[in-house]
Each structure stands twice: as C-alpha cells, then as structure tokens.
Design an enzyme around this catalytic site. Structure first.
Site, PDB file in Angstrom:
ATOM      1  N   SER A 438      50.822  25.520  42.296  1.00  0.00           N
ATOM      2  CA  SER A 438      49.902  26.317  43.547  1.00  0.00           C
ATOM      3  C   SER A 438      50.621  27.672  44.154  1.00  0.00           C
ATOM      4  O   SER A 438      49.843  28.034  44.753  1.00  0.00           O
ATOM      5  CB  SER A 438      48.774  25.754  44.315  1.00  0.00           C
ATOM      6  OG  SER A 438      49.308  25.223  45.361  1.00  0.00           O
ATOM      7  N   HIS A 459      47.094  26.661  36.197  1.00  0.00           N
ATOM      8  CA  HIS A 459      46.637  26.125  37.367  1.00  0.00           C
ATOM      9  C   HIS A 459      45.240  25.039  37.827  1.00  0.00           C
ATOM     10  O   HIS A 459      44.096  26.426  37.392  1.00  0.00           O
ATOM     11  CB  HIS A 459      47.355  26.713  38.157  1.00  0.00           C
ATOM     12  CG  HIS A 459      46.550  26.859  40.325  1.00  0.00           C
ATOM     13  ND1 HIS A 459      46.182  28.096  40.906  1.00  0.00           N
ATOM     14  CD2 HIS A 459      46.474  25.822  40.700  1.00  0.00           C
ATOM     15  CE1 HIS A 459      46.101  27.402  42.406  1.00  0.00           C
ATOM     16  NE2 HIS A 459      46.581  25.976  42.052  1.00  0.00           N
ATOM     17  N   GLU A 471      43.658  29.211  36.595  1.00  0.00           N
ATOM     18  CA  GLU A 471      44.587  29.941  36.329  1.00  0.00           C
ATOM     19  C   GLU A 471      45.642  30.146  35.311  1.00  0.00           C
ATOM     20  O   GLU A 471      45.905  28.593  35.172  1.00  0.00           O
ATOM     21  CB  GLU A 471      44.961  30.555  37.831  1.00  0.00           C
ATOM     22  CG  GLU A 471      43.943  31.032  38.794  1.00  0.00           C
ATOM     23  CD  GLU A 471      44.406  31.536  40.646  1.00  0.00           C
ATOM     24  OE1 GLU A 471      44.314  32.165  40.596  1.00  0.00           O
ATOM     25  OE2 GLU A 471      45.481  30.285  40.073  1.00  0.00           O
ATOM     26  N   ASN A 509      44.832  32.583  45.486  1.00  0.00           N
ATOM     27  CA  ASN A 509      45.259  31.207  46.300  1.00  0.00           C
ATOM     28  C   ASN A 509      45.203  33.165  47.846  1.00  0.00           C
ATOM     29  O   ASN A 509      45.508  32.427  48.654  1.00  0.00           O
ATOM     30  CB  ASN A 509      46.392  30.683  46.602  1.00  0.00           C
ATOM     31  CG  ASN A 509      46.430  29.207  46.406  1.00  0.00           C
ATOM     32  OD1 ASN A 509      44.803  28.832  46.437  1.00  0.00           O
ATOM     33  ND2 ASN A 509      47.076  28.863  45.361  1.00  0.00           N
TER      34      ASN A 509
END
Length: 719
Positions: A438, A459, A471, A509
C-alpha cells in the site's frame, strides 16, 4: 421433446430480435438480439413486438405461448441504458416508460397464456417483461437471478414493475427487492412466488410448454398471519410504508431520490389502482432520468461496463492463468486466496512461515462459506468443492507450476525483495510476481530482480472479499503482458481494477491522505469526533473519517504519511495528533484503542461510543462550532484538489479511472459519480471559487491547484 417446426406464415424476419415458431399448438417466441452477448430491451423493439402480436392474433393454431432467450446463459439482462442518454427532457424519458408499459400491457391482455422460460439473469426490464407474462418458470441454475436493480442507477422500474411485482409477491417482499436492487436466486424466487416452477435447465422449455397448455396459471400466494395483518388492510400497509420510509431515510440521508419516489409510486398503485400507479411510475421515471444523481450513477455503470470489455493492455493479451500462489496467510493473504478460489475458481496455494497462518486463512474461508450454507445460498457439497481449491505449504512445494504469485507479507522493502528472489528461484520463468503493498514503490521492490518485467503491484483493499477495487501498479520496466495478466486475475476475482502509476501512495491512498489529515485538524480545533463523522456520512460517505482511520489502522496511516510528505511535499504533512495517538498505543479497531471504544460491553444502542480519554490526551475541549456542511467540505475539497493533480501527473490514465478508484476504493459518494464527475457537475469555476473562499479562511493548503485553474481558463471540464 418434439422438434420445433417452422411455420413460414408466422416466422419473423431473420434480422428481428424476436422469432416465432410453432411446436404443435404452442408458439415459441425466442428473443435473440443479433450481435450481442446478452439480450437487452430497446425502444426500437416496440414495432417488432407489435408485428409479433399481430401474427399471433391472426393465427388460429396457437393455443399458448412461451417466451425464451436465444442466448445460452442469460434471459434478458434489462433495458439498454444507452437509450436514456439520448433523452433531453423528463417528458422524453416519460414517453419511453409509457411505451414500455403499453406494450407489456398488451402482452398481459392476451387471451391465450404466455409463459416466460427463464434461464440466467432476468433483470430490470427483463423481469418486467416476465411479470407481464401470465406465468414464469425458471431454471435452478446458479446463473439464474431475478431482480429489479434500477434503484442502483438512480431510477425506478419504468415498464410496470412497481405495480406488478407487489401484486405478485406482496408489498413487503417487493419493497425489499426494489429498494435494494436485490437479486433473487432461483430457489428464493420460487419460494417468494415470483416464479411458478423451478426445474433443471434441460427440461425448462418442456415445463414451460406444459404450463402454457394448462391455461393461465393461478397465483395464490401463501401468506402468514403477520403478512396478512400488514398487507390486507390500509392501516397495515401504512405501517409498512412508514417503516420503509424511515429506514430508507436513515440509510440514504436524503441523497438518493429514487427510493423515495419508488415508495410513493407503489403507494399510489395500492391506494388508487394500477392505472394511476402506472401513470405515476412513468412520470417519476421521467423526472429521475434527468436527475443529477441518476446521471452520476449511470456514468459509473457505463465506466465499469466499458472496463470489463478491455481484455488487453497496450495491445498485449494476458497470459494463461491456471494456478495461483499467495505468500502470507494473514488477513490480506487469506482474503486474496479466498476470492481467487471462490470467485475466480482457480486453485490457489498459500505459503506461510507457520501452520497457524495457513490455518487462519482456511478458517476464514470456511467461515465465509459456512455463512452462505446456513442461509441456503450454497450447498454443503459445493462448499467442500470450493474449499478444496485452497491448499497450504510451509515451503515452495507446488509453486513450480504457478502462473502468478501474490505477495501479501508485511510492509518491509528487504522482506519483499527476498520474496522476489525466492519466487524467481522456485516458480516457472513465466510467473508474474504481484506485490500487495500500500506504500512501497514497486520499482524499488523490483531492483535486483532477474525478471523485473514480470513484477508489479496488485493493491487490494480490506476486507478483500467485500471491497470491489484493485489497483494495478506497473513500474517503468513492467511488461504489458504482465499488466494484462494482473488485470485478468483481478477481474476474475470480482474486482474492478484500475491501472495507476508507480508513485507515492499510488492513487487511492494519495487522495485519501489530505482528506484524513483535514479531519484530524478539525479534531485538534475542538470539533467532536462524532460530529466530524456524522457530517461526512450525511455528505454521502459510508463511514466518517475517524471511523475509517480506526478501521484502516492509525498506525498504518501514520506510516504512510511520512512517505507521502517526503515524496510529494509539505501539503501531505500530517497533524501531530497521529504521533501522540501512537505513543498512547492507539492503533484503532485492531487493538481496541482508537477514536472509538471497542472493548466488550462498550457498545450501546446508538453504536460504538467515542473514547473520551482521547480528548484529554490531545488537550482538547470538544465543542461543535462549524456547520456540518463546512466540516465535510473542508475534507472533500482537499481530496478533489489532489485528484486533479494526480490526473495531470498521469498517476491515473483518465477521469473515469479516478472516479472508479474513489467510489470503489474509499466510498466516495456514488450519487456524485466520483471526484471528477462531481467537479464536472458542480462546475470547475464553482469548485475553484469554493476553494479560494476556504483558502482565505483556513490557509494556503486550500489554494486551487494549477491543473484546475488551467482547465477553468480553457473553459473545459472532465466530462
């Protein structure tokens, strides 16, 4: 079964979606839209059906009719949503609804019985068509699903579904289906009285023909005393409608107009009759088609549909996937193994350093499937078969035949590099290495690898079995076939994947960090935790920022923040609160200590309580000062600004990918369509004006980014 014989006098033209053939005295209507994988209803079919009805009425041979699909695995997937994009007014959309109602009313008024033979998805307009038939038979196949999911597109059923479904299955059951978009399996549909019979696919047509020969079926619904008390009198029905509205408003916070309109239309049908109900349905359908909420939800639908068709990456096709490996049997690794075995239906081999990790992954998979068995959504034999696809090992035995390995160990660069070396030593040369990181840059993990072109990031989001996004993060040297292969696996696992650039925080994120940081600043200014969370939930997010931090882990957020600040600059600097929370051993839900209390006995009727000791720790005297709208906007505007920067930098390939990532990855309000569609609907200039207002009040972090200013100056938008 007798052979189906053609009668030239009544056979439709070969280019039509509908053909009519005779089997003795039963007419078999087959719907098969040319050139399409699945049947969808279109406005242009009205003339086809009118011609078909004229032929049926002119024939003295036909004593009954069966409607079936010519597609191997589906009945009718719904109406073609593209029709709605051409509507420029509510009146045009209302006319579409009225045309559908009229043609289905003609089918329902036929003197001879019309039976729908349903196999595979029967959804939306497809179920409305089946409801207009006099009877329905479905296959007991796993692919058979019946539902009216229009509310998920910000609409309501527009071809009579709001009126026919309650009359067939009852008020309570129909509202449950329509307000949620829930799809019923074959057995559930039979139990609800939605279909008259459920049989193996091999005898579906024979059964439907036999039902048609028996005349129009009667539909006597079995109702228990509670159902009778609620539905058989005006007072009981009022209680049902009032309760549904109350539950609905608590869930939607008034952000989704379609469910409330649907309730209103169903109520009119019960109180004033079907004719008035159909008129109300068409009018409401027209208005909802033109609503910004439906436009946003339809945009998401089109985006995800379009992405499913993209089977290649930069012209390269994916490699074959027959066996998958997973490194790490923890929460993430176990979840990845579960969706691989159950949804992708691929054998998966878990490697862990201890039996405990493997046992935990197996126990989690068993628990998820056992719940389905208890709900009678899955047979016990099917559960055993699915669990049989998951195996475990403490070494690399079995990895000599894997095609792709997903690494899900803890966030440590050296450990992940060691995993790369071990996989390259024990797995086939063609095997792809996908790291579920991440925060760590993918190019750094690939440094020193023998085959760096076969390494990328994959991800997932927790919990893996529920979160729909993945992702895909290639580094500069990743081969296109490797990306295509990872996309293929993610889609097979039931994910909607987006490809993002190998940069700090990737996409999700990165846009989430400013949002969470601003929520922390609001807390430090004295805004109560529950006030911040409520403001964001009322704005349309599934949970508030503080709850999300507890769920993700305060320690995880604190670890990512310095990476983002180092790579991307001062705007990512996290408030000092995170350091104080970690010093106090507050990691969130995982250790029972966060913004809320999670220990046994701490829950009360309104949910988990705030941990009041946190205010003393941070030297805060909580007091609500700002309006809820301003609390939410301070967090959201920073997310929008960062999203614009990521698109300009090429972190994401398109506004479409950015919207999908935000909605599916962090729960950005679906009715707004994602950050880019939301800015498009608000107007870029309006977004800039609001940010400048906040910059004057709260500081330069709200200064609109250059890409937004440039777009406004050019008079452009994202859609």
């Amino acid at each position: 079964m007798n052979d189906v014989t053609n009668e030239a006098a009544i056979e439709q033209a070969t280019q039509s979606a509908f053909t009519l053939q005779l089997q003795d005295d039963i007419g078999i209507i087959t719907m098969d839209v040319p050139g399409e994988r699945m049947n969808t209803l279109r406005a242009s079919f009205v003339d086809d059906i009118q011609a078909l009805l004229a032929d049926i009425k002119a024939s003295s041979h036909i004593k009954g009719l069966v409607l079936r699909s010519g597609k191997p695995d589906s009945f009718i997937a719904g109406a073609d949503v593209n029709m709605l994009a051409a509507c420029t007014s509510a009146e045009q959309a209302q006319a579409l609804s009225k045309a559908g109602q009229d043609i289905f009313n003609q089918l329902a008024a036929l003197d001879i019985p019309l039976i729908a033979a349903i196999h595979g998805p029967c959804l939306g307009g497809g179920l409305e068509l089946a409801l207009a038939c006099h009877g329905r038979v479905c296959s007991d196949h796993e692919k058979t699903r019946l539902g009216l999911p229009e509310v998920q597109l910000g609409l309501l059923p527009g071809s009579g579904g709001t009126q026919r479904l309650p009359r067939l299955v009852g008020l309570t059951k129909s509202l449950d289906m329509m307000l949620t978009g829930k799809q019923l399996r074959a057995k559930q549909a039979f139990k609800a009285g939605l279909v008259d019979d459920m049989v193996p696919h091999s005898i579906l047509l024979d059964t439907a023909i036999a039902l048609a020969r028996g005349g129009k079926p009667g539909h006597k619904r079995k109702r228990d005393m509670k159902t009778l008390a609620l539905e058989a009198n005006p007072l009981g029905r009022k209680l049902v409608f009032d309760k549904a509205l109350s539950t609905l408003r608590a869930k939607t916070r008034g952000k989704y107009p379609a469910p409330e309109k649907l309730l209103e239309v169903v109520k009119i049908g019960f109180e004033q009759g079907m004719h008035k109900g159909l008129a109300a349905e068409a009018e409401a359908f027209g208005k909802l088609v033109m609503s910004p909420e439906s436009a946003a939800l339809r945009q998401l639908f089109f985006a995800t549909t379009e992405m499913k068709k993209e089977t290649q990456w930069q012209g390269e096709s994916p490699n074959t996937l027959a066996h998958i490996g997973v490194l790490g049997g923890g929460l993430m690794g176990g979840g990845i193994a579960f969706v691989t075995a159950i949804k992708a239906e691929l054998p998966v081999r878990i490697k862990d350093i201890s039996h405990q990790g493997i046992n935990q992954a197996m126990a989690n998979a068993h628990g998820l499937l056992a719940s389905k068995v208890r709900k009678k959504q899955l047979r016990h034999t099917e559960m055993k078969q699915q669990l049989g696809r998951i195996t475990g090992t403490l070494d690399y035995s079995g990895f000599e035949r894997v095609d792709l390995v997903v690494e899900a160990v803890f966030e440590d660069l050296d450990v992940k590099r060691n995993m790369v070396a071990e996989v390259e030593a024990h797995c086939p040369e063609h095997a792809v290495f996908a790291t579920n990181t991440s925060s760590l840059p993918i190019h750094q993990i690939a440094e020193g690898a023998a085959r760096p072109g076969q390494i990328l990031g994959l991800h997932y989001f927790s919990p893996v079995d529920k979160m729909p996004l993945a992702e895909i993060i290639p580094h500069a040297g990743t081969d296109s076939a490797t990306v295509a292969t990872a996309l293929k696996l993610a889609r097979a696992q039931g994910k909607t994947p987006i490809v993002v650039q190998d940069s700090a925080g990737f996409y999700v994120n990165r846009i989430l960090a400013p949002y969470l940081n601003e929520a922390a600043r609001l807390l430090l200014e004295g805004e109560p935790i529950e006030a911040i969370d409520k403001a964001l939930v009322d704005y349309g997010f599934p949970v508030g920022a503080m709850t999300l931090l507890d769920e993700v882990g305060i320690d995880v957020a604190a670890k990512i923040s310095p990476i983002l600040e180092r790579e991307l600059g001062e705007r990512f600097k996290a408030p000092d609160a995170f350091g104080k929370l970690l010093e106090d051993n507050r990691h969130g839900k995982k250790n029972g200590r966060g913004f809320y209390r999670y220990e046994a006995g701490s829950r009360h009727k309104k949910g988990k309580p705030v941990d009041e000791s946190l205010y003393r720790l941070l030297d805060i005297k909580p007091q609500s000062r700002l309006p809820a709208q301003e609390l939410a906007e301070r967090c959201v505007l920073l997310m929008l600004n960062e999203a614009a920067i990521t698109l300009d930098e090429g972190v994401i390939a398109s506004a479409r990918d950015g919207d999908i990532g935000a909605v599916f990855g962090i729960g950005f309000p679906p009715f707004a369509g994602g950050p880019f569609f939301y800015m498009h609907q608000l107007g870029i200039t309006a977004v800039i004006d609001k940010m400048e207002e906040y910059a004057r009040k709260y500081g330069e972090r709200f200064t609109p980014c250059e890409p937004l200013r440039r777009l406004a100056a050019e008079g452009g938008s994202y859609y």
